[in-house]
Design a protein around this motif. Structure first.
Motif, PDB file in Angstrom:
ATOM      1  N   LYS A 130       0.840  -1.208   0.000  1.00  0.00           N
ATOM      2  CA  LYS A 130       0.000   0.000   0.000  1.00  0.00           C
ATOM      3  C   LYS A 130       0.870   1.252   0.000  1.00  0.00           C
ATOM      4  O   LYS A 130       0.581   2.221  -0.690  1.00  0.00           O
ATOM      5  CB  LYS A 130      -0.897   0.023   1.241  1.00  0.00           C
ATOM      6  CG  LYS A 130      -2.245  -0.576   1.057  1.00  0.00           C
ATOM      7  CD  LYS A 130      -3.172   0.471   0.531  1.00  0.00           C
ATOM      8  CE  LYS A 130      -4.616   0.085   0.749  1.00  0.00           C
ATOM      9  NZ  LYS A 130      -5.435   0.550  -0.346  1.00  0.00           N
ATOM     10  N   GLY A 137      -5.657   5.640  -1.950  1.00  0.00           N
ATOM     11  CA  GLY A 137      -6.383   4.654  -2.744  1.00  0.00           C
ATOM     12  C   GLY A 137      -7.574   4.013  -2.056  1.00  0.00           C
ATOM     13  O   GLY A 137      -8.102   3.029  -2.565  1.00  0.00           O
ATOM     14  N   SER A 138      -7.983   4.548  -0.917  1.00  0.00           N
ATOM     15  CA  SER A 138      -9.209   4.031  -0.295  1.00  0.00           C
ATOM     16  C   SER A 138      -9.836   5.114   0.579  1.00  0.00           C
ATOM     17  O   SER A 138      -9.155   6.033   1.033  1.00  0.00           O
ATOM     18  CB  SER A 138      -8.928   2.769   0.510  1.00  0.00           C
ATOM     19  OG  SER A 138      -7.937   2.992   1.467  1.00  0.00           O
ATOM     20  N   GLY A 176      -9.428   9.699   0.870  1.00  0.00           N
ATOM     21  CA  GLY A 176      -8.165   8.959   0.803  1.00  0.00           C
ATOM     22  C   GLY A 176      -7.028   9.811   0.264  1.00  0.00           C
ATOM     23  O   GLY A 176      -5.874   9.408   0.248  1.00  0.00           O
ATOM     24  N   LEU A 216      -6.822   1.054   7.166  1.00  0.00           N
ATOM     25  CA  LEU A 216      -6.500   1.231   5.737  1.00  0.00           C
ATOM     26  C   LEU A 216      -6.464  -0.131   5.085  1.00  0.00           C
ATOM     27  O   LEU A 216      -5.883  -1.069   5.577  1.00  0.00           O
ATOM     28  CB  LEU A 216      -5.133   1.935   5.591  1.00  0.00           C
ATOM     29  CG  LEU A 216      -4.725   2.291   4.172  1.00  0.00           C
ATOM     30  CD1 LEU A 216      -5.707   3.301   3.561  1.00  0.00           C
ATOM     31  CD2 LEU A 216      -3.326   2.854   4.153  1.00  0.00           C
TER      32      LEU A 216
END
Length: 188
Positions: free
Chosen positions: A3, A114-115, A158, A188
């Protein structure tokens, strides 16, 4: 790919602010007349604003001889932009040392984790001593890091903004740390 590595690939430098000084006072009125495109309105702002097109920067030139360069997307752009400003000043009779010291004051970078983030849970999980989160006042969570010494703005989307860095690596280190801490909290 982790991540953190994915998030680091999204880092974009948005603005580099740097300062320098030419070691002499400047008559801003006469420089404004000589520099095409210079803006000087002392009622609005005490400095002269001179913009370069390639790279796209703005130099804030003060009577004291101090100059602040802003708007650059890299440290190299700061150097190139200020060299153009020095050359222009030279052409209007203001002698500038060959290599005045340039100090990076602030690098602002953005990234995407990304989230979607639960900012309420993050504020509680990270502890309130380094966090400011008042969603009625500002939609982001403000997280002050000691190492690197930066401020990170985290948003529910995010996305994040890292400000206060002195070198591009500061943004990478901040993203690494945020990802590790959020993964450690299972957020996350």
């Amino acid at each position: 790919m982790s991540k953190a590595e994915e998030a680091k690939k999204t880092i974009t430098i948005e603005n580099v602010v740097a300062s320098t000084a030419i070691g002499q006072e400047i008559d801003l009125k006469s420089v404004t007349l000589a520099l095409e495109g210079a803006d000087y309105d002392p009622e609005q702002f005490p400095g002269l604003v001179y913009r370069t097109k390639d790279p796209k920067t703005a130099a804030l030139i003060f009577r004291s001889g101090k100059i602040v360069c802003t708007g650059a997307k890299s440290i190299e752009d700061v150097d190139r932009g200020l060299k153009k400003v020095f050359k222009k000043m030279d052409s209007v009779g203001i002698k500038v040392d060959q290599n005045p010291e340039i100090t990076v004051q602030n690098i602002v970078a953005s990234a995407d984790l990304g989230s979607v983030l639960n900012l309420n849970a993050i504020a509680i999980g990270l502890g309130l001593e380094n966090i400011e989160y008042e969603p009625e006042q500002f939609p982001g969570l403000v997280y002050r890091l000691d190492h690197p010494k930066v401020v990170v703005l985290l948003f529910g989307s995010g996305k994040l903004v890292v400000t206060g860095g002195k070198k591009p690596k500061d943004a990478e280190e901040a993203v690494d740390r945020i990802v590790k801490e959020l993964e450690g909290l299972a957020l996350l």
